[in-house]
Design a protein around this motif. Structure first.
Motif, short mmCIF file in Angstrom:
data_model
loop_
_atom_site.label_atom_id
_atom_site.label_comp_id
_atom_site.label_asym_id
_atom_site.label_seq_id
_atom_site.Cartn_x
_atom_site.Cartn_y
_atom_site.Cartn_z
N ARG A 83 -30.05 -55.70 -32.96
CA ARG A 83 -29.93 -56.85 -32.06
C ARG A 83 -30.24 -58.13 -32.82
NH1 ARG A 83 -33.73 -58.14 -26.75
NH2 ARG A 83 -32.49 -59.88 -25.95
N VAL A 128 -23.83 -63.69 -28.96
CA VAL A 128 -23.13 -63.35 -27.72
C VAL A 128 -22.19 -62.18 -27.98
CG1 VAL A 128 -21.58 -64.23 -25.92
CG2 VAL A 128 -23.26 -65.76 -27.00
N PHE A 129 -22.09 -61.29 -27.00
CA PHE A 129 -21.19 -60.13 -27.03
C PHE A 129 -21.52 -59.14 -28.13
CE2 PHE A 129 -18.33 -63.62 -25.39
CZ PHE A 129 -18.45 -63.26 -24.06
N GLU A 130 -22.77 -59.08 -28.57
CA GLU A 130 -23.15 -58.08 -29.56
C GLU A 130 -23.27 -56.72 -28.88
OE1 GLU A 130 -26.91 -58.83 -31.31
OE2 GLU A 130 -27.94 -59.17 -29.41
N PRO A 131 -23.28 -55.61 -29.65
CA PRO A 131 -23.36 -54.27 -29.04
C PRO A 131 -24.52 -54.10 -28.08
CG PRO A 131 -22.79 -54.09 -31.35
CD PRO A 131 -23.07 -55.54 -31.10
N TYR A 132 -25.67 -54.68 -28.40
CA TYR A 132 -26.84 -54.52 -27.52
C TYR A 132 -26.54 -54.98 -26.10
CZ TYR A 132 -31.18 -55.82 -25.22
OH TYR A 132 -32.18 -55.98 -24.28
N GLU A 133 -25.99 -56.18 -25.96
CA GLU A 133 -25.71 -56.72 -24.63
C GLU A 133 -24.67 -55.88 -23.90
OE1 GLU A 133 -27.35 -58.99 -23.22
OE2 GLU A 133 -28.47 -59.86 -24.89
N ASN A 134 -23.64 -55.45 -24.63
CA ASN A 134 -22.58 -54.66 -23.99
C ASN A 134 -23.08 -53.28 -23.55
OD1 ASN A 134 -20.71 -56.73 -24.44
ND2 ASN A 134 -20.18 -55.95 -26.47
N HIS A 139 -18.78 -44.51 -20.09
CA HIS A 139 -19.41 -45.18 -21.23
C HIS A 139 -20.71 -44.46 -21.56
CE1 HIS A 139 -16.63 -48.57 -21.06
NE2 HIS A 139 -16.86 -48.66 -19.76
#
Length: 229
Positions: free
Chosen positions: A206, A210-216, A74
């Motif tokens: 951001r 929930v589960f947005e690109p930032y967190e992932n 990743h």
């Protein structure tokens, strides 16, 4: 009678001049007012737009590598734009990392293979659009703005400097306003640059969902820890 006429001639000439000036002002006033209205509107609308830019953006990217195996790799960015002025100049920093998920003796292991923190500044140009309802997740309906991002060694430039000495990479920016998304495309890479980055990538602002690109990205690439926040 003749004397009165001679005395009144300068006055009549002045009246004619004033009348001509008044007519000229009457012709010029609407364009001047229209121009002033456009200029003041652009200042207000551009300020509103530039105020929206600051924030944290994140997204996955294609790894630069190389890796012993491509499985479980990743790569991604977390970018923090900290300040944008009223002319569209902005600055900030970002983290880039490449993380590989491996299994050793049935035990999962996350290995941050490549990572770096970078400083940047840039310029984005504002343009006016017709005011209408736009679907934020339809790119064809988004208002788009163009700009340039410069990755630099430092921002504490001396009084006399050549910016080319400090620029490591340049990216073309496309900003999709309603989607709060930046697309970056490499246009110049300095031969002195020793850290290769992806040639193109897309970052999403951001928002706290929930589960947005930032967190992932923060979990999958940086194991939950970044430098730029």
């Amino acid at each position: 009678m003749l004397i009165e006429l001679l005395v009144s001639l300068p006055f009549l000439g002045l009246c004619t001049i004033l009348s001509d000036v008044s007519d000229a002002l009457g012709i010029l006033t609407p364009p001047i007012l229209l121009f002033w209205f456009y200029y003041s509107q652009k200042l207000t609308l551009s300020k509103n737009y530039f105020d929206e830019i600051d924030g944290v953006y994140a997204g996955f990217a294609k790894p630069v590598g190389p890796f012993s195996q491509n499985k479980g790799v990743h790569a991604g960015f977390i970018m923090n734009i900290v300040e944008t002025n009223t002319n569209g100049y902005f600055k900030g920093s970002f983290d880039y990392g490449e993380n590989q998920y491996l299994t050793q003796e049935f035990t999962p292991k996350y290995d941050l293979v490549r990572s770096g923190a970078f400083t940047f500044f840039g310029k984005i140009d504002y343009k006016m659009y017709k005011d209408k309802s736009r679907h934020p997740y339809n790119l064809n309906e988004n208002r788009t703005y163009q700009g340039i991002l410069y990755i630099v060694d430092r921002l504490d430039f001396p009084d006399e400097f050549n910016i080319e000495m400090y620029v490591k990479m340049e990216y073309r920016i496309t900003h999709f306003r309603e989607m709060q998304t930046f697309k970056f495309e490499l246009i110049k890479d300095s031969p002195l640059n020793s850290f290769e980055l992806p040639k193109s990538f897309t970052l999403y602002k951001r928002t706290g969902v929930v589960f947005e690109p930032y967190e992932n990205v923060k979990i999958a690439v940086f194991n939950g820890t970044t430098l730029v926040e």
